[in-house]
Design an enzyme around this catalytic site. Structure first.
Site, short mmCIF file in Angstrom:
data_model
loop_
_atom_site.label_atom_id
_atom_site.label_comp_id
_atom_site.label_asym_id
_atom_site.label_seq_id
_atom_site.Cartn_x
_atom_site.Cartn_y
_atom_site.Cartn_z
CE LYS A 248 0.15 -3.78 10.84
NZ LYS A 248 0.73 -2.51 10.41
CB ALA B 142 -3.73 1.48 17.39
CD GLU C 265 -4.95 -1.65 10.34
OE1 GLU C 265 -4.19 -0.97 11.34
OE2 GLU C 265 -5.95 -1.17 10.09
CG HIS D 113 -0.30 -0.04 2.50
ND1 HIS D 113 0.55 -1.15 3.09
CD2 HIS D 113 0.09 0.87 3.25
CE1 HIS D 113 0.96 -0.77 4.30
NE2 HIS D 113 0.89 0.33 4.39
CD GLU E 110 1.56 -2.44 14.45
OE1 GLU E 110 1.30 -1.43 13.98
OE2 GLU E 110 1.77 -3.29 13.68
#
Length: 651
Positions: free
Chosen positions: A497, A583, A389, A298, A581
């Site tokens: 993710k 945010a 994600e 991305h 992880e």
């Protein structure tokens, strides 16, 4: 007469009824009054469906009850200073509350109130920690030092009673009743501020001691994106070495590096450049740190003036064929990543999107084969959507989205629309081959739209069909890409993710999760189907932990703890490896303690815990780590993740 059941398929209510069982008890009495009985939906299929739905509802109710209990226990520990065991149950809670009220609770449960106080001293309950303490508290004071208060001021009651662990005794006050602190109390005077500071520091150390002996969770610190420029060159070697040296002194297990498709294949199709990453990985190897890699398919557009678009040759294709990008209802294109509708379409110079991703993965595996063989690379994260994600880009700020908007469906490119029309035709409902028209916009709330409001169209036959199709497209994308990833990275642990879409979690429709691709309204588990695909490919989950509730509006509708509980338990029930992880980048002690509790939940009877944690620090990290405040906070966090070794002692 035919009617539609829950999934929209026809069902005949005039099927042969089952043989009735002989009534007993109250049923038999009722039969004595009236011999007329009515049989409703007695077909085997209908009964089985109802039983399964009731089982699912029961499971969700039990999960909700356990989540409430978990939050109660956490609140009593954190804010009430109750000395609850790590595996506390409701008996422990009742005993702690009874002792707080002045009752005596013995080990066998015998509870009574003493007629006369056993001491002439005034006992004051301990004060809960509500604000951060000094920057060097955890580093400067050991457990013993933090509790060695001057005897002339106060002391810790050494009674073996658990209730006394959170009480301080003030000698010389001739009262027989327990009193609360007041504004005029000597303990709150300016002369006692230093002592009060020591109390708070001792309590913070006690929080760290809660993790003594817990599971060892490796910590990988995420390195900044700007280390590699668009020509795939390492920018500042000296700064990298200094940063790694500081991280090494914190005893972290390794680092996490994102490898960007927009840099790797920027020069043209099949033209891969890894030189900057090779140099960076060699330096990491020098410091004997482990490495985790994320393959990012991305674009990146952070708040630090760094921009990494998709490869230029892909952007050029998108100028002629805009449908390679996700598209909203108004026809606006999102160029952050490619639409999943072209996973099987040969629109990228003769290749499908899935083939392009696979070629990058295979090139990476070949280029760094020596590091895989040496065991330097311990895991690979496969980016499956925006921000890496597995989700639709339904919350893009480029499109004007702002928290806590519900977002918009992203299925209006021609490839996804063709698939939707085909799916509706196969269902025999050709007029369903369209997206919903009454679902508001990016910044709407659920009650402002006819689709997401309570009793809205999301629960209609069409709504259920569309949402099933929309979420299945997400699942199919994961299935396609992960099947190729497992070929490229044999015997290497792969992770995906999973986002934390917690706003509107307490609404009936869970609208934000629906637009993100997770069909998770009330009484429907939208994560188990995703995790079954991950289980099929032996892929782990990396959950983006919210960590903090600060600066969030609409608190009556958001529920990060509830969502976290559901996602983690669903993944663990499926037998998946789960990692985490944060945010939001931070060094805040309170948030770090919340992340620790998420990584190693103290109330989990099955002792689940993360297999590792990717820590995202505020960037740039180097000047921040040079400060005593940030260094000590991160040092304590790593120690607790490692099982509490040397918690509260000086390095």
């Amino acid at each position: 007469m035919n009617s539609d059941n829950h999934d929209g398929s026809p069902h005949n209510h005039h099927s042969q009824p089952q043989q009735q069982r002989r009534p007993r008890g109250f049923a038999a009495a009722a039969m004595g009054i009236s011999t007329i009985t009515t049989t409703i939906n007695t077909s085997p299929r209908g009964g089985r469906n109802e039983r399964e739905k009731e089982k699912e509802r029961t499971k969700l109710r039990e999960r909700h009850r356990r989540a409430i209990t978990s939050r109660m226990l956490a609140g009593l520990r954190q804010y009430g200073n109750f000395p609850l065991p790590a595996r506390a149950d409701m008996n422990d809670v009742l005993a702690a509350l009874a002792r707080e009220a002045g009752w005596t609770v013995e080990a066998d449960g015998t509870t009574f109130r003493q007629s006369t106080p056993s001491s002439k001293l005034g006992v004051y309950p301990g004060r809960s920690v509500e604000s951060p303490v000094s920057s060097s508290s955890l580093k400067s004071y050991s457990v013993k030092a933090s509790l060695d208060f001057p005897s002339s001021v106060l002391r810790i009651d050494e009674s073996p009673s658990p209730a006394s662990l959170d009480s301080v005794v003030v000698p010389g006050i001739g009262t027989t009743e327990c009193e609360k602190y007041s504004a005029s109390s000597p303990i709150n005077s300016h002369d006692c501020l230093e002592t009060d500071q020591l109390i708070q520091e001792g309590q913070i150390v006690d929080q760290g001691l809660n993790f003594l002996g817990t599971a060892y969770v490796p910590v990988y610190v995420m390195l900044g994106t700007g280390l590699i420029n668009k020509f795939c060159q390492l920018i500042d070697r000296d700064a990298v070495r200094k940063e790694l040296r500081l991280l090494k002194s914190l005893h972290v297990d390794g680092v996490f590096v994102e490898c960007w498709w927009g840099i790797i294949e920027a020069q043209g199709p099949h033209k891969y450049c890894w030189s900057g990453y090779r140099e960076l990985f060699n330096i990491i190897h020098e410091f004997e740190l482990k490495l985790q890699v994320g393959l990012a398919f991305h674009e990146y557009g952070g708040n630090d003036s760094i921009s990494i678009p998709l490869p230029e040759w892909v952007v050029e294709i998108g100028k002629d064929n805009k449908d390679i990008f996700f598209t909203d209802r108004e026809g606006r294109r999102n160029t952050e990543c490619l639409s999943w509708g072209i996973d099987k379409e040969r629109v990228l110079k003769g290749r499908t999107a899935a083939e392009v991703y696979f070629d990058v993965m295979r090139s990476f595996r070949t280029e760094f084969d020596d590091m895989f063989v040496e065991g330097l690379v311990t895991g690979v994260e496969i980016g499956l959507g925006v921000n890496g994600e597995l989700k639709y880009p339904s919350f893009s700020e480029k499109m004007g989205w702002r928290y806590p908007g519900i977002g918009e469906f992203q299925c209006y490119d021609k490839y996804m629309q063709q698939n939707l029309v085909k799916a509706s035709s196969l269902r025999g409902q050709t007029f369903w081959g369209r997206g919903p028209e009454n679902c508001g916009d990016y910044n709407s709330s659920p009650q402002e739209s006819g689709f997401f409001c309570e009793h809205g169209d999301y629960g209609s036959h069409y709504g259920r069909f569309f949402l099933q199709w929309y979420s299945q497209f997400l699942i199919d994308h994961a299935n396609i890409i992960l099947s190729l990833a497992t070929l490229a990275f044999e015997e290497i642990q792969i992770f995906v993710k999973i986002p934390a879409v917690y706003w509107w979690y307490r609404s009936k429709s869970h609208a934000a999760e629906l637009t993100a691709g997770y069909y998770n309204p009330d009484n429907h588990d939208g994560y188990s189907r995703v995790f079954k695909v991950l289980k099929k490919h032996s892929v782990g989950v990396k959950f983006v932990c919210p960590g903090s509730n600060l600066n969030l509006s609409s608190k009556e509708n958001h529920d990060p703890e509830g969502l976290t509980w559901q996602v983690l338990n669903s993944a663990w029930e499926e037998g998946l490896c789960v990692a985490g992880e944060n945010a939001f980048p931070c060094f805040d002690r309170e948030v770090l303690m919340r992340l620790l509790e998420t990584a190693k939940p103290s109330n989990d009877p099955d002792h689940h815990h993360f297999v590792f944690f990717n820590y995202k620090p505020p960037f740039p990290i180097l000047p921040l780590l040079d400060t005593t405040l940030c260094f000590s906070e991160l040092d304590q966090f790593v120690r607790c993740m490692h099982g509490g070794e040397n918690v509260g002692t000086e390095m």
